[in-house]
Design a protein around this motif. Structure first.
Motif, PDB file in Angstrom:
ATOM      1  N   UNK A 133     -40.189 -16.298  -1.310  1.00  0.00           N
ATOM      2  CA  UNK A 133     -38.796 -16.171  -0.887  1.00  0.00           C
ATOM      3  C   UNK A 133     -37.991 -15.301  -1.844  1.00  0.00           C
ATOM      4  N   UNK A 134     -36.994 -14.613  -1.299  1.00  0.00           N
ATOM      5  CA  UNK A 134     -36.145 -13.772  -2.124  1.00  0.00           C
ATOM      6  C   UNK A 134     -34.716 -13.730  -1.614  1.00  0.00           C
ATOM      7  N   UNK A 135     -33.778 -13.604  -2.542  1.00  0.00           N
ATOM      8  CA  UNK A 135     -32.363 -13.434  -2.213  1.00  0.00           C
ATOM      9  C   UNK A 135     -31.787 -12.368  -3.139  1.00  0.00           C
ATOM     10  N   UNK A 136     -31.171 -11.349  -2.552  1.00  0.00           N
ATOM     11  CA  UNK A 136     -30.558 -10.267  -3.320  1.00  0.00           C
ATOM     12  C   UNK A 136     -29.183 -10.000  -2.741  1.00  0.00           C
ATOM     13  N   UNK A 137     -28.132 -10.190  -3.542  1.00  0.00           N
ATOM     14  CA  UNK A 137     -26.784  -9.889  -3.071  1.00  0.00           C
ATOM     15  C   UNK A 137     -25.818 -11.038  -3.295  1.00  0.00           C
ATOM     16  N   UNK A 138     -24.849 -11.169  -2.392  1.00  0.00           N
ATOM     17  CA  UNK A 138     -23.796 -12.189  -2.490  1.00  0.00           C
ATOM     18  C   UNK A 138     -24.267 -13.457  -1.780  1.00  0.00           C
ATOM     19  N   UNK A 139     -24.715 -14.438  -2.549  1.00  0.00           N
ATOM     20  CA  UNK A 139     -25.205 -15.662  -1.912  1.00  0.00           C
ATOM     21  C   UNK A 139     -24.046 -16.531  -1.441  1.00  0.00           C
ATOM     22  N   UNK A 140     -23.109 -16.847  -2.357  1.00  0.00           N
ATOM     23  CA  UNK A 140     -21.920 -17.636  -2.003  1.00  0.00           C
ATOM     24  C   UNK A 140     -22.301 -18.969  -1.370  1.00  0.00           C
ATOM     25  N   UNK A 141     -23.342 -19.619  -1.939  1.00  0.00           N
ATOM     26  CA  UNK A 141     -23.838 -20.892  -1.406  1.00  0.00           C
ATOM     27  C   UNK A 141     -23.813 -21.934  -2.521  1.00  0.00           C
ATOM     28  N   UNK A 142     -22.769 -22.728  -2.648  1.00  0.00           N
ATOM     29  CA  UNK A 142     -22.792 -23.814  -3.629  1.00  0.00           C
ATOM     30  C   UNK A 142     -23.942 -24.772  -3.324  1.00  0.00           C
ATOM     31  N   UNK A 143     -24.744 -25.038  -4.326  1.00  0.00           N
ATOM     32  CA  UNK A 143     -25.915 -25.879  -4.125  1.00  0.00           C
ATOM     33  C   UNK A 143     -27.211 -25.103  -4.108  1.00  0.00           C
ATOM     34  N   UNK A 144     -27.129 -23.780  -4.152  1.00  0.00           N
ATOM     35  CA  UNK A 144     -28.327 -22.944  -4.192  1.00  0.00           C
ATOM     36  C   UNK A 144     -29.104 -23.221  -5.473  1.00  0.00           C
ATOM     37  N   UNK A 145     -30.437 -23.323  -5.357  1.00  0.00           N
ATOM     38  CA  UNK A 145     -31.300 -23.566  -6.522  1.00  0.00           C
ATOM     39  C   UNK A 145     -32.011 -22.271  -6.890  1.00  0.00           C
ATOM     40  N   UNK A 146     -31.523 -21.599  -7.930  1.00  0.00           N
ATOM     41  CA  UNK A 146     -32.118 -20.318  -8.319  1.00  0.00           C
ATOM     42  C   UNK A 146     -33.591 -20.464  -8.688  1.00  0.00           C
ATOM     43  N   UNK A 147     -33.958 -21.549  -9.331  1.00  0.00           N
ATOM     44  CA  UNK A 147     -35.348 -21.750  -9.737  1.00  0.00           C
ATOM     45  C   UNK A 147     -36.275 -22.022  -8.566  1.00  0.00           C
ATOM     46  N   UNK A 148     -35.716 -22.342  -7.398  1.00  0.00           N
ATOM     47  CA  UNK A 148     -36.529 -22.620  -6.220  1.00  0.00           C
ATOM     48  C   UNK A 148     -36.601 -21.416  -5.286  1.00  0.00           C
ATOM     49  N   UNK A 149     -36.168 -20.253  -5.763  1.00  0.00           N
ATOM     50  CA  UNK A 149     -36.307 -19.004  -5.019  1.00  0.00           C
ATOM     51  C   UNK A 149     -37.189 -18.091  -5.867  1.00  0.00           C
ATOM     52  N   UNK A 150     -38.227 -17.552  -5.280  1.00  0.00           N
ATOM     53  CA  UNK A 150     -39.216 -16.805  -6.065  1.00  0.00           C
ATOM     54  C   UNK A 150     -38.632 -15.534  -6.681  1.00  0.00           C
ATOM     55  N   UNK A 151     -37.763 -14.877  -5.938  1.00  0.00           N
ATOM     56  CA  UNK A 151     -37.137 -13.641  -6.435  1.00  0.00           C
ATOM     57  C   UNK A 151     -35.636 -13.797  -6.215  1.00  0.00           C
ATOM     58  N   UNK A 152     -34.897 -14.021  -7.296  1.00  0.00           N
ATOM     59  CA  UNK A 152     -33.454 -14.257  -7.160  1.00  0.00           C
ATOM     60  C   UNK A 152     -32.669 -13.226  -7.959  1.00  0.00           C
ATOM     61  N   UNK A 157     -20.809 -16.007  -7.053  1.00  0.00           N
ATOM     62  CA  UNK A 157     -19.385 -15.690  -7.081  1.00  0.00           C
ATOM     63  C   UNK A 157     -18.977 -15.061  -5.753  1.00  0.00           C
ATOM     64  N   UNK A 158     -17.688 -15.140  -5.454  1.00  0.00           N
ATOM     65  CA  UNK A 158     -17.206 -14.679  -4.157  1.00  0.00           C
ATOM     66  C   UNK A 158     -17.306 -13.171  -4.019  1.00  0.00           C
ATOM     67  N   UNK A 159     -17.109 -12.421  -5.104  1.00  0.00           N
ATOM     68  CA  UNK A 159     -16.971 -10.973  -4.979  1.00  0.00           C
ATOM     69  C   UNK A 159     -18.050 -10.233  -5.762  1.00  0.00           C
ATOM     70  N   UNK A 160     -18.633  -9.225  -5.130  1.00  0.00           N
ATOM     71  CA  UNK A 160     -19.510  -8.295  -5.818  1.00  0.00           C
ATOM     72  C   UNK A 160     -18.771  -7.001  -6.165  1.00  0.00           C
ATOM     73  N   UNK A 161     -17.870  -6.579  -5.281  1.00  0.00           N
ATOM     74  CA  UNK A 161     -17.182  -5.308  -5.480  1.00  0.00           C
ATOM     75  C   UNK A 161     -18.068  -4.142  -5.078  1.00  0.00           C
ATOM     76  N   UNK A 162     -17.468  -2.983  -4.865  1.00  0.00           N
ATOM     77  CA  UNK A 162     -18.265  -1.825  -4.463  1.00  0.00           C
ATOM     78  C   UNK A 162     -19.122  -1.323  -5.619  1.00  0.00           C
ATOM     79  N   UNK A 163     -18.621  -1.516  -6.852  1.00  0.00           N
ATOM     80  CA  UNK A 163     -19.382  -1.157  -8.057  1.00  0.00           C
ATOM     81  C   UNK A 163     -19.683  -2.462  -8.808  1.00  0.00           C
ATOM     82  N   UNK A 164     -20.721  -3.183  -8.412  1.00  0.00           N
ATOM     83  CA  UNK A 164     -20.931  -4.556  -8.903  1.00  0.00           C
ATOM     84  C   UNK A 164     -21.005  -4.697 -10.412  1.00  0.00           C
TER      85      UNK A 164
END
Length: 554
Positions: A133-152, A157-164
């Motif tokens: 599994x992988x997640x790249x970008x604006x997750x915006x999910x309270x409760x997300x487990x970064x260690x339980x995603x193979x590629x994170x 945070x709410x904002x990435x901005x155009x120049x993150x």
């Protein structure tokens, strides 16, 4: 296809014939195994994209050839809606297959997914089934487990901005491996690393970050989630047309700015006289993110930026498909495309989202599955579909039974049916706004094919017991304001029929159905404990990721 390449067995010696037959059986077995492999999945989610903001859905200026091709070769849902037009809860809806009222993770509710909720989420179920599994970008999910995603490589945070990398100090660590500077292209770099077509992103990343950038085992199927933060205003408003930006983001569409269409019911601030909603329900005061709506020039400038960023994502889709071809995975990778919600471009003088009018809740949704006999190609589906349907649909396409806790329905039967075949389906959908901020009222509604009903209460503070908000409307509370629309004759929702005597019976019917749908979406007894945990509890459990970001900068 196999018969075209069969050798002339009659001219072969017996021993050679045996070898040829054996090799042929191996080839057929390999082909059958390939067809039976679990499919890969890429799910692309944009931010604040209306249904009409694609070439295939009728935008007169925007060019999206790659997404148009996905729709042409897959399934386009013409009546797909997000059940809440707020970023955070909507994104949780997508991964849990639930309504906000059921998962209880809302904007300013200070709740996060529990361990059990995470295990039964799209990520949890797919990983348990052997997916990388992988997640790249604006997750915006309270409760997300970064260690339980193979590629994170995501941001809670709410904002990435155009120049993150300039938006927040943590993002310099998160995206340290990128050579690009703009959001879409940075996410594209990380996606190439995830797929394995270019590991430069990984090689340049800080050592502490590499722990979260797992190396893909190519014997496993993969699930890649790419949530963007454009064309959301916090992404597009920060576009600066720098000399280093791609030409797409500097000049494309600017020669067509006068052709950008204003909504039919657009009202400029200078012409705003009678508010659509009573001021005691909603005063119309909004954040600066939506100030562009005040003038036609501002709306057209925003539309140019929307076109640029959506075309940028479209270009990335084309590149991803080319990379899948390079890897030999194109024929076994499902691609889904959608948005967390839409937004208003000055309809009735309003901007933003949250309110449950059609521009806020009606979003594009495309499913492309290249596998033979999986779905009907080029089908356009009119049945009512919603964001909680996506998780069970993905699991169904992968041959995995969705958890009983998911409230959405798999859309696969709609995509596989024959022309004359009917599928028993829902007649209406429940909608809700529990924003608790920016002056928005509390809104509940129900939408069918023709009739749409909404009821309102003014903005209220966050209660001590968040269940009071989730159960609101089940205890006989009378709404402060109501709306009823005949979408067949008034698709722009200009004429409220709630006070029309000829429609009194319809109003009563829709009121009753709204309360019934509210109870259904809750999915439990009002007095039951909430299934979620507090954000504070979640932070204690997942603090390593944020400590890593902070320590990596020292």
């Amino acid at each position: 296809m196999i018969l075209r390449f069969l050798p002339d067995f009659s001219a072969m010696p017996r021993r050679a014939l045996g070898v040829a037959t054996f090799l042929l059986l191996l080839a057929v077995t390999a082909m059958e195994a390939a067809q039976q492999r679990a499919p890969n999945v890429i799910f692309i989610l944009t931010d604040d994209q209306r249904y009409d903001e694609l070439g295939v859905t009728g935008h007169p200026v925007m060019k999206t050839p790659h997404l148009d091709a996905l729709a042409r070769d897959g399934a386009l849902f013409q009546q797909f809606f997000t059940t809440t037009a707020v970023c955070l809860p909507s994104r949780v809806n997508y991964v849990t297959g639930k309504w906000e009222r059921s998962h209880t993770v809302g904007f300013r509710g200070e709740r996060a997914l529990s361990d059990e909720q995470w295990r039964e989420s799209l990520f949890g179920v797919l990983r348990q089934a052997g997916y990388f599994t992988g997640l790249i970008g604006k997750s915006n999910i309270p409760g997300l487990r970064q260690d339980d995603i193979d590629y994170y490589c995501g941001s809670d945070r709410t904002y990435l901005g155009f120049y993150p990398r300039e938006q927040h100090r943590d993002f310099e660590v998160l995206f340290h491996g990128a050579t690009e500077t703009t959001q879409i292209e940075i996410i594209g770099e990380a996606a190439r690393d995830f797929l394995g077509t270019d590991d430069g992103f990984y090689q340049r990343s800080l050592p502490a970050m590499k722990k979260y950038l797992g190396r893909r085992d190519r014997s496993k199927p993969f699930f890649l989630y790419l949530p963007f933060e454009v064309p959301h205003g916090t992404g597009t408003r920060t576009m600066a047309q720098r000399p280093t930006d791609d030409e797409l983001y500097r000049s494309t569409y600017r020669d067509r700015i006068d052709d950008m269409p204003l909504p039919d019911n657009y009202v400029a601030l200078s012409d705003w006289r009678t508010p659509k909603l009573p001021l005691e329900i909603y005063n119309g005061e909004q954040s600066d993110s939506y100030s562009y709506r005040r003038t036609p020039e501002g709306v057209r400038e925003q539309m140019v930026r929307n076109c640029q960023t959506i075309t940028g994502i479209d270009r990335l889709v084309g590149r991803l498909r080319a990379q899948l071809e390079e890897l030999g995975e194109a024929g076994n990778t499902i691609i889904l495309f959608g948005s967390d919600h839409g937004w208003m471009h000055g309809e009735w003088g309003y901007g933003g989202k949250c309110l449950l009018y059609e521009p806020s809740i009606h979003v594009p949704f495309i499913v492309y599955d290249p596998r033979p006999d999986s779905i009907r190609r080029g089908t356009q589906i009119r049945e009512l579909a919603v964001s909680p349907d996506v998780a069970p649909t993905i699991l169904d396409l992968c041959g995995i039974k969705p958890p009983e806790s998911m409230q959405g329905r798999s859309l696969v039967p709609l995509m596989r049916r024959a022309d004359a075949q009917s599928v028993e389906w829902r007649e209406d959908i429940f909608l809700e706004c529990l924003m608790l901020g920016q002056n928005y009222p509390l809104v509940q509604g129900v939408r069918g094919e023709r009739w749409k009903y909404m009821r309102y209460w003014p903005l209220r503070p966050v209660p001590d017991d968040y269940r009071d908000m989730l159960n609101f409307g089940l205890r006989g509370e009378k709404p402060a304001y109501e709306e009823l629309y005949d979408l067949k004759n008034d698709p722009l929702e200009n004429h409220n029929l709630a006070g029309s005597p000829p429609h009194a019976a319809r109003l009563e019917e829709m009121r009753a159905r709204c309360i019934e749908a509210l109870r259904e979406s809750l999915g439990r007894a009002p007095t039951d404990p909430m299934p979620s945990i507090t954000v504070e509890e979640w932070r204690k459990r997942t603090g390593d990721f944020y400590r890593m970001l902070r320590s990596a900068k020292k």
